[in-house]
Scaffold this motif. Sequence first.
Motif, PDB file in Angstrom:
ATOM      1  N   GLN A  43      83.315 101.242   0.236  1.00  0.00           N
ATOM      2  CA  GLN A  43      84.506 101.523   1.029  1.00  0.00           C
ATOM      3  C   GLN A  43      84.236 101.372   2.522  1.00  0.00           C
ATOM      4  O   GLN A  43      85.155 101.128   3.301  1.00  0.00           O
ATOM      5  CB  GLN A  43      85.004 102.950   0.758  1.00  0.00           C
ATOM      6  CG  GLN A  43      85.646 103.146  -0.601  1.00  0.00           C
ATOM      7  CD  GLN A  43      86.064 104.583  -0.808  1.00  0.00           C
ATOM      8  OE1 GLN A  43      85.555 105.272  -1.694  1.00  0.00           O
ATOM      9  NE2 GLN A  43      86.989 105.055  -0.002  1.00  0.00           N
ATOM     10  N   PHE A  44      82.983 101.541   2.914  1.00  0.00           N
ATOM     11  CA  PHE A  44      82.646 101.552   4.338  1.00  0.00           C
ATOM     12  C   PHE A  44      81.643 100.460   4.710  1.00  0.00           C
ATOM     13  O   PHE A  44      81.254 100.359   5.874  1.00  0.00           O
ATOM     14  CB  PHE A  44      82.041 102.920   4.719  1.00  0.00           C
ATOM     15  CG  PHE A  44      82.862 104.086   4.280  1.00  0.00           C
ATOM     16  CD1 PHE A  44      83.868 104.597   5.087  1.00  0.00           C
ATOM     17  CD2 PHE A  44      82.654 104.678   3.036  1.00  0.00           C
ATOM     18  CE1 PHE A  44      84.632 105.675   4.676  1.00  0.00           C
ATOM     19  CE2 PHE A  44      83.410 105.759   2.622  1.00  0.00           C
ATOM     20  CZ  PHE A  44      84.406 106.256   3.448  1.00  0.00           C
ATOM     21  N   TRP A  45      81.248  99.651   3.754  1.00  0.00           N
ATOM     22  CA  TRP A  45      80.111  98.747   3.967  1.00  0.00           C
ATOM     23  C   TRP A  45      80.463  97.320   3.582  1.00  0.00           C
ATOM     24  O   TRP A  45      80.978  97.057   2.500  1.00  0.00           O
ATOM     25  CB  TRP A  45      78.932  99.218   3.117  1.00  0.00           C
ATOM     26  CG  TRP A  45      77.651  98.464   3.287  1.00  0.00           C
ATOM     27  CD1 TRP A  45      77.075  97.610   2.404  1.00  0.00           C
ATOM     28  CD2 TRP A  45      76.772  98.524   4.408  1.00  0.00           C
ATOM     29  NE1 TRP A  45      75.896  97.124   2.898  1.00  0.00           N
ATOM     30  CE2 TRP A  45      75.675  97.670   4.136  1.00  0.00           C
ATOM     31  CE3 TRP A  45      76.807  99.206   5.627  1.00  0.00           C
ATOM     32  CZ2 TRP A  45      74.628  97.489   5.029  1.00  0.00           C
ATOM     33  CZ3 TRP A  45      75.761  99.029   6.514  1.00  0.00           C
ATOM     34  CH2 TRP A  45      74.691  98.180   6.221  1.00  0.00           C
ATOM     35  N   THR A  46      80.198  96.398   4.490  1.00  0.00           N
ATOM     36  CA  THR A  46      80.401  94.971   4.215  1.00  0.00           C
ATOM     37  C   THR A  46      79.098  94.193   4.397  1.00  0.00           C
ATOM     38  O   THR A  46      79.106  92.969   4.453  1.00  0.00           O
ATOM     39  CB  THR A  46      81.470  94.382   5.151  1.00  0.00           C
ATOM     40  OG1 THR A  46      81.070  94.565   6.524  1.00  0.00           O
ATOM     41  CG2 THR A  46      82.821  95.051   4.921  1.00  0.00           C
ATOM     42  N   GLY A  47      77.989  94.933   4.497  1.00  0.00           N
ATOM     43  CA  GLY A  47      76.689  94.307   4.702  1.00  0.00           C
ATOM     44  C   GLY A  47      76.037  93.866   3.406  1.00  0.00           C
ATOM     45  O   GLY A  47      76.711  93.686   2.385  1.00  0.00           O
ATOM     46  N   PRO A  48      74.711  93.726   3.417  1.00  0.00           N
ATOM     47  CA  PRO A  48      73.973  93.280   2.230  1.00  0.00           C
ATOM     48  C   PRO A  48      74.158  94.215   1.039  1.00  0.00           C
ATOM     49  O   PRO A  48      74.548  95.376   1.197  1.00  0.00           O
ATOM     50  CB  PRO A  48      72.517  93.282   2.708  1.00  0.00           C
ATOM     51  CG  PRO A  48      72.599  93.133   4.193  1.00  0.00           C
ATOM     52  CD  PRO A  48      73.837  93.875   4.594  1.00  0.00           C
ATOM     53  N   ASP A  49      73.859  93.695  -0.134  1.00  0.00           N
ATOM     54  CA  ASP A  49      73.995  94.466  -1.361  1.00  0.00           C
ATOM     55  C   ASP A  49      73.100  95.697  -1.309  1.00  0.00           C
ATOM     56  O   ASP A  49      71.887  95.599  -1.081  1.00  0.00           O
ATOM     57  CB  ASP A  49      73.619  93.598  -2.557  1.00  0.00           C
ATOM     58  CG  ASP A  49      73.738  94.350  -3.868  1.00  0.00           C
ATOM     59  OD1 ASP A  49      74.743  95.041  -4.067  1.00  0.00           O
ATOM     60  OD2 ASP A  49      72.805  94.242  -4.687  1.00  0.00           O
ATOM     61  N   ILE A  50      73.694  96.859  -1.535  1.00  0.00           N
ATOM     62  CA  ILE A  50      72.949  98.111  -1.413  1.00  0.00           C
ATOM     63  C   ILE A  50      71.934  98.255  -2.542  1.00  0.00           C
ATOM     64  O   ILE A  50      70.789  98.669  -2.315  1.00  0.00           O
ATOM     65  CB  ILE A  50      73.924  99.300  -1.412  1.00  0.00           C
ATOM     66  CG1 ILE A  50      74.809  99.240  -0.160  1.00  0.00           C
ATOM     67  CG2 ILE A  50      73.182 100.628  -1.452  1.00  0.00           C
ATOM     68  CD1 ILE A  50      75.916 100.264  -0.123  1.00  0.00           C
ATOM     69  N   ALA A  51      72.336  97.898  -3.743  1.00  0.00           N
ATOM     70  CA  ALA A  51      71.431  98.032  -4.883  1.00  0.00           C
ATOM     71  C   ALA A  51      70.195  97.156  -4.721  1.00  0.00           C
ATOM     72  O   ALA A  51      69.085  97.540  -5.101  1.00  0.00           O
ATOM     73  CB  ALA A  51      72.164  97.683  -6.172  1.00  0.00           C
TER      74      ALA A  51
END
Length: 207
Positions: A43-51
Amino acid sequence: MTKLLLTALAMAAVLAGPARAQPRSDPDWPCVQRKVASLSPGQFWTGPDIAAAGAWGDDNDAAVVAQKIASRRTELTEVDPLLDAYVATLPSADKGQRLTRVYAGVFEVLNGERNKVMNGITRYAQGQRRMAERIREEADTISQTKDGPSAADAREVSKEQSDIETKFAWDRRIFQERSQSLTYVCEVPQLLEQRLGEIARKIQARL
């Protein structure tokens, strides 16, 4: 209907009003703000894949930064210098992954805090509902005593009635004070969401 009973019903309506204003809402959610039961990192993140960035808790430096900037004791104006100092220690090739871990940590900390607040609000509302019901019962008992056939001839209020009136006044005061406090408490989840979104933007600006 007596003034006491009207007062009790009005107090109960104050608690129930926001829930009625939201169709199909959780009856234990007393806030005017719309209930959002859970958040997701995306919802707040458009960066690299968190996983793909790996567990943030296994990266000691990222974890320290995440916990520091997530804390509400840290002013938002302090977040930029803390992030800049952290980025300065990172090799360019690792920057995206390490900053993503920082965000993952911030999300977990703030979302966990928000969940605790949400659960607390639910328990608070349940307690207020029980108290509202008790106040209605006390007001009804007082009204029946005063309005009964023998009440007109009574020269003194019985000790039992006096005790009920004292308890009614005390419960009403507590109810009103808690209702006033609830106005602030209901804002906390939204404030946490705003903090999370602002920190996410600051981190993404440094990717």
